[in-house]
Design an enzyme around this catalytic site. Structure first.
Site, short mmCIF file in Angstrom:
data_model
loop_
_atom_site.label_atom_id
_atom_site.label_comp_id
_atom_site.label_asym_id
_atom_site.label_seq_id
_atom_site.Cartn_x
_atom_site.Cartn_y
_atom_site.Cartn_z
N GLU A 242 -10.24 -1.05 -2.13
CA GLU A 242 -9.14 -1.19 -1.17
C GLU A 242 -9.75 -1.52 0.19
O GLU A 242 -10.68 -0.84 0.64
CB GLU A 242 -8.30 0.09 -1.06
N ASN B 18 -3.83 -3.98 2.08
CA ASN B 18 -2.59 -3.40 2.62
C ASN B 18 -1.82 -4.41 3.45
O ASN B 18 -2.36 -5.01 4.38
CB ASN B 18 -2.92 -2.21 3.52
N GLU C 176 -0.77 -4.19 -1.38
CA GLU C 176 -0.12 -2.88 -1.31
C GLU C 176 1.02 -2.92 -0.29
O GLU C 176 0.84 -3.32 0.85
CB GLU C 176 -1.14 -1.81 -0.93
N ASP D 209 2.56 1.45 -2.38
CA ASP D 209 1.66 2.41 -1.73
C ASP D 209 2.43 3.67 -1.30
O ASP D 209 3.64 3.61 -1.08
CB ASP D 209 1.05 1.74 -0.50
N GLU E 262 -4.25 8.74 -5.23
CA GLU E 262 -5.02 8.65 -3.99
C GLU E 262 -5.53 10.00 -3.53
O GLU E 262 -4.94 11.03 -3.85
CB GLU E 262 -4.14 8.10 -2.87
#
Ligand code: C2E
Ligand code: CA
Ligand code: CA
Length: 651
Positions: free
Chosen positions: A429, A484, A516, A546, A603
Site C-alpha cells: 500500500e 489510496n 482504495e 478502505d 488492517e
C-alpha cells in the site's frame, strides 16, 4: 364602500373615511404641506380688500375684523407649520386632524365670506367689484389647497362659492349676475377637475400601498425556505449578526449550532427525492416547534439546518438544549407507510468564549460539526480549545501546502499487505509522506483533508501516484500496488481520466493495481463513486473499500459498487483477543466478504495475539506493524529479497 344609494354616495363623498390608514396619512401629508400657504394668501388678500375699503366702511370692518381674521389665520398657519416638523402622525391622529380641519375650514370660510359681504354695501361699483374679485380668487385658492381632503373641499365650495353665486345673483345687477354665472360654471369645472385629481391621488396611494405590501411579502418570501417554511440561510445570517450585536451590547452569551442529518443521502437515493423532501419538511416542522423567542432555527440548504440560541443560561444549558434538538430528530419519522430513522449531528459553538467575532461563529460551528460527523455522529460536538488549535495547525498546513514544492517534498512509503498463509506479500500500500522544511514530517491524516478542502488534492494525488507507479514497475509481477484515492479524485470523469492516463503510461499492468476508496466517500456520493469504480474496473484495476466498518453504509449501497476487496479497519483489530464484540464483527465481515466473493484485508495487525485470533477467525490477508512498518521506496527491494522464498512458493 357600498355605493348603493345617492345618500350613501353623498356621505362617502363628504366623510373622512377611516378604512385606509395609509390614505389618511398620505392625505395628511399632502394637506399639511399646503395649508400654511393657503393662510398666507388668505391673509394677504384680506388686507388688500380691507385697504380699498378704508374710508368707505367703518373701522371695525376694515381694521378690527381683518386683524382678528389674520390672527386666526396666523394661528392656524403656525399650527400647521409646527406640525410639519413633527413628522407623520399615526392614522388615528391624522383622521382626527383631518376632521377638525374640515370643520374649521368651514367656519373660517364662513367668517371670511361674511366679512367680505359685510363690506359690500359700503363702497362704490369699484370696491364692490373688488369684493367679488376677492371672493372669487380666494375661493379658488382655498379649493386648490384643500383638494386632498374631499369633505373640507366640498363644504368650502358650498359655503364660499355657493354664497358668492347666491349673493351676486340676487343683486340683480347685470355684471354681478354674469359674474355669479361665471363663478358657478368655474366652480363646477374646478370641483370636477379636483375630484378627478383626488381620485388619481387615492389610486396612487393605493398603488404605492400595494407595491409596499408586495415588497414586504417578497422580503418575507426571500427570507423563507420554500420547502420547510423555516427561515432560510439569508435570514439565518441576518438573525446571527443581530443576535451577536445584542450579545455584545448586553454582554450575554449565545450559541450557534449547525445541524446535519446523518444518512439523509441514502434515504434520498433509496426512497427517491419526494420522500427526501417529505422528510425534510417533517424535520422542519419539528425544529419549528422548538423555536421560540430565544431560539432561532433555520434551514441552510440540503439537509443542513442551523440554530441560534440566546439567554438559555450557563454553557451546560446550551449544550443540553442542543442535545434535546438532536434527540427530537432521532425520533422516527412517519412518511405515509414508511417509518424512517435518521440521526442529526450538531456542531455547537458558544459566543463569545470560543469565537471572538460573529464571522467566526458559523465557521467554527461548521468545524465542530465536521469533527462531530467523524467522531460522534448523532450527537452534539462542542467547539473546543482543541478544535481551535487544530484550526490554527490546519491553517499553517494550508499555507505551507500552497507554497510548497510538492513535487520535491512529497514521497511515498510502502507497507506490505501480507498473504499470511504463504508468508508472501500480496501488494504494497502506497502511503503519502510529506516532509516540509519548516513543519517537518506532516502525517497524511493531517494534510490530506486540508488538500481536499483546498482543492490541492488533485495535484497531490497525481504526484503520489506517479511516484508509486515509478517504483511498482520495478517490483516482481506478482506484487501489486494498493493506492489510496480521495473521494475528490473521483468527483468527476475528468478528475479520474488523468489518473487512468498515468496508469496506462506507467508500464504497470492495471491488474496489479488496487484503488482504495473510503466508506465515507461512498456515503457522500454513491452514484458518482459507482461510476468511478466502474471506470477503474473497466481499465482492469481492483477497487478496495478502505476503513470498512467506520462509516454507516448499508449493505445495499456496498453491493451496488463493483468492489474487489474490503479492508477491515484497525479499530476492530486492536486488542481483538479481549474483545468479543470485535471478534464477532470481524468474523461476520469475513463471512460477508466470502459470500460476496471479495478479498478481505485486515488492517493494523500489531501483535502475535491479534494475528492468532484473526487466523482462527479465517483471516488471511493482513497488514500491520507486525509484518512491516511503512518503508521508504529504497527499502522495498531489500525487504522483498528477504521474503522472496515465500513469494516463489506462492501458487
Ligand atoms: P489508511 O489508508 O487506513 O492507511 C493505513 C494507515 O495505518 C497508515 O497510516 C499506516 O501507516 C497505518 N498503519 C499500518 N499498520 C499499522 C499498525 O499496525 N498499527 C497502526 N497503529 N497503524 C498502522 P498513515 O500512513 O499515517 O496514513 C493515514 C491515512 O492517511 C491513511 O489511512 C489514508 O486514509 C490517508 N492516506 C495516506 N496516504 C494517502 C494517499 O496517498 N492518498 C490519500 N488520499 N490518502 C492517503
Ligand atoms: Ca488505505
Ligand atoms: Ca484503512
Amino acid at each position: 364602500m357600498p355605493t348603493a344609494g345617492p345618500i350613501a354616495r353623498l356621505r362617502e363623498l363628504v366623510s373622512v373615511t377611516s378604512a385606509e390608514p395609509a390614505l389618511l396619512k398620505a392625505q395628511y401629508r399632502a394637506f399639511a404641506g399646503q395649508l400654511p400657504l393657503m393662510y398666507v394668501v388668505l391673509a394677504a388678500n384680506t388686507w388688500l380688500l380691507a385697504s380699498t375699503h378704508i374710508g368707505h366702511a367703518p373701522a371695525w370692518l376694515t381694521v378690527a375684523v381683518p386683524v382678528l381674521l389674520t390672527m386666526a389665520a396666523a394661528a392656524r398657519c403656525t399650527h400647521w407649520y409646527r406640525r410639519r416638523g413633527k413628522g407623520a402622525p399615526d392614522a388615528a391622529e391624522a383622521q382626527r386632524a383631518l376632521r377638525w380641519t374640515g370643520r374649521l375650514a368651514l367656519a373660517m370660510a364662513l367668517a371670511f365670506t361674511l366679512w367680505a359681504l359685510a363690506l359690500y354695501p359700503y363702497g362704490d361699483a369699484w370696491t364692490r367689484s373688488h369684493v367679488a374679485f376677492y371672493l372669487a380668487t380666494t375661493s379658488l385658492v382655498i379649493l386648490l389647497c384643500m383638494m386632498h381632503v374631499r369633505p373640507a373641499m366640498l363644504s368650502v365650495a358650498l359655503v364660499f362659492n355657493g354664497g358668492f353665486v347666491l349673493f351676486f345673483a340676487l343683486t340683480g345687477q347685470a355684471t354681478f349676475v354674469a359674474m355669479a354665472a361665471a363663478m358657478a360654471t368655474m366652480t363646477l369645472v374646478f370641483i370636477y377637475t379636483l375630484l378627478r385629481q383626488y381620485r388619481r391621488f387615492t389610486d396612487l396611494v393605493g398603488e404605492r400601498l400595494r407595491a409596499e405590501r408586495l415588497g414586504a411579502e417578497n422580503l418575507r418570501l426571500a427570507n423563507l425556505d420554500s420547502l420547510t417554511r423555516l427561515p432560510n440561510r439569508r435570514a439565518f445570517f441576518t438573525a446571527l449578526s443581530r443576535a451577536c450585536e445584542r450579545a455584545d451590547q448586553r454582554r450575554t452569551r449565545l450559541a450557534v449550532g449547525i445541524i446535519d442529518l446523518d444518512g439523509f443521502k441514502p434515504i434520498n437515493d433509496l426512497h427517491g427525492h419526494a420522500a427526501g423532501d417529505r422528510l425534510l419538511k417533517q424535520v422542519g416542522k419539528r425544529l419549528a416547534q422548538l423555536a421560540d423567542a430565544h431560539v432561532h432555527l433555520a434551514r441552510l440548504g440540503g439537509d443542513e439546518f442551523a440554530m441560534i440560541a440566546e439567554d438559555l443560561g450557563d454553557d451546560e444549558a446550551y449544550v443540553a438544549f442542543a442535545r434535546q434538538v438532536c434527540a427530537r430528530l432521532r425520533e422516527p419519522f412517519q412518511l405515509q407507510d414508511l417509518s424512517l430513522h435518521v440521526t442529526a449531528t450538531m456542531g455547537l459553538v458558544l459566543y463569545p468564549d470560543l469565537a471572538g467575532h460573529a464571522e467566526d461563529l458559523y465557521e467554527r460551528a461548521d468545524y465542530a460539526l465536521y469533527h462531530g460527523k467523524r467522531e460522534h455522529r448523532g450527537g452534539v460536538s462542542l467547539f473546543s480549545a482543541d478544535h481551535h488549535r487544530r484550526i490554527q495547525h490546519e491553517a499553517a498546513i494550508e499555507q505551507a501546502l500552497r507554497n510548497a514544492d510538492l513535487e520535491a517534498q512529497l514521497t511515498v512509503a510502502f507497507q506490505p499487505i501480507m498473504c499470511v498463509a504463504s508468508g508472501a506479500p500480496l501488494a504494497f500500500e502506497a502511503l503519502a509522506r510529506w516532509c516540509h522544511p519548516k513543519l517537518g514530517q506532516v502525517p497524511p491524516a493531517d494534510f490530506i483533508p486540508v488538500a481536499e478542502r483546498t482543492g490541492l488534492v488533485h495535484r497531490v494525488t497525481r504526484i503520489l501516484l506517479a511516484k508509486a507507479l515509478a517504483e511498482a514497475v520495478h517490483w516482481p509481477e506478482a506484487v501489486g500496488l494498493s493506492f489510496n484515492l480521495s473521494m475528490h479524485d473521483l468527483g468527476s470523469a475528468e478528475d479520474l481520466s488523468g489518473l487512468l492516463e498515468l496508469i496506462r503510461a506507467s508500464g504497470v499492468h492495471p491488474a496489479r493495481i488496487d484503488m482504495e476508496i473510503t466508506e465515507t466517500a461512498i456515503l457522500n456520493d454513491t452514484a458518482q463513486m459507482q461510476r468511478a469504480a466502474g471506470l477503474l474496473r473497466g481499465l482492469g484495476c481492483g477497487v478496495s473499500l478502505d476503513d470498512f466498518g467506520t462509516g454507516f453504509s448499508s449493505l445495499s449501497q456496498l453491493l451496488a459498487l463493483p468492489l474487489t476487496k474490503i479492508k477491515i479497519d484497525r479499530r476492530f483489530v486492536t486488542g481483538i483477543q479481549d474483545k468479543p464484540t470485535s471478534m464477532k464483527i470481524v468474523r461476520s465481515l469475513l463471512a460477508l466478504s466470502r459470500d460476496m466473493e471479495l478479498g478481505c484485508v485486515i488492517e493494523g495487525v500489531e501483535t502475535a495475539d491479534e494475528l492468532a485470533v484473526l487466523q482462527e477467525l479465517g483471516g488471511n490477508l493482513m497488514q500491520g506493524y507486525l509484518f512491516a512498518r511503512p518503508m521508504p521506496p529504497e527499502a522495498v527491494a531489500g525487504w522483498l529479497r528477504h521474503s522472496l522464498p515465500a513469494l516463489a512458493a506462492r501458487p
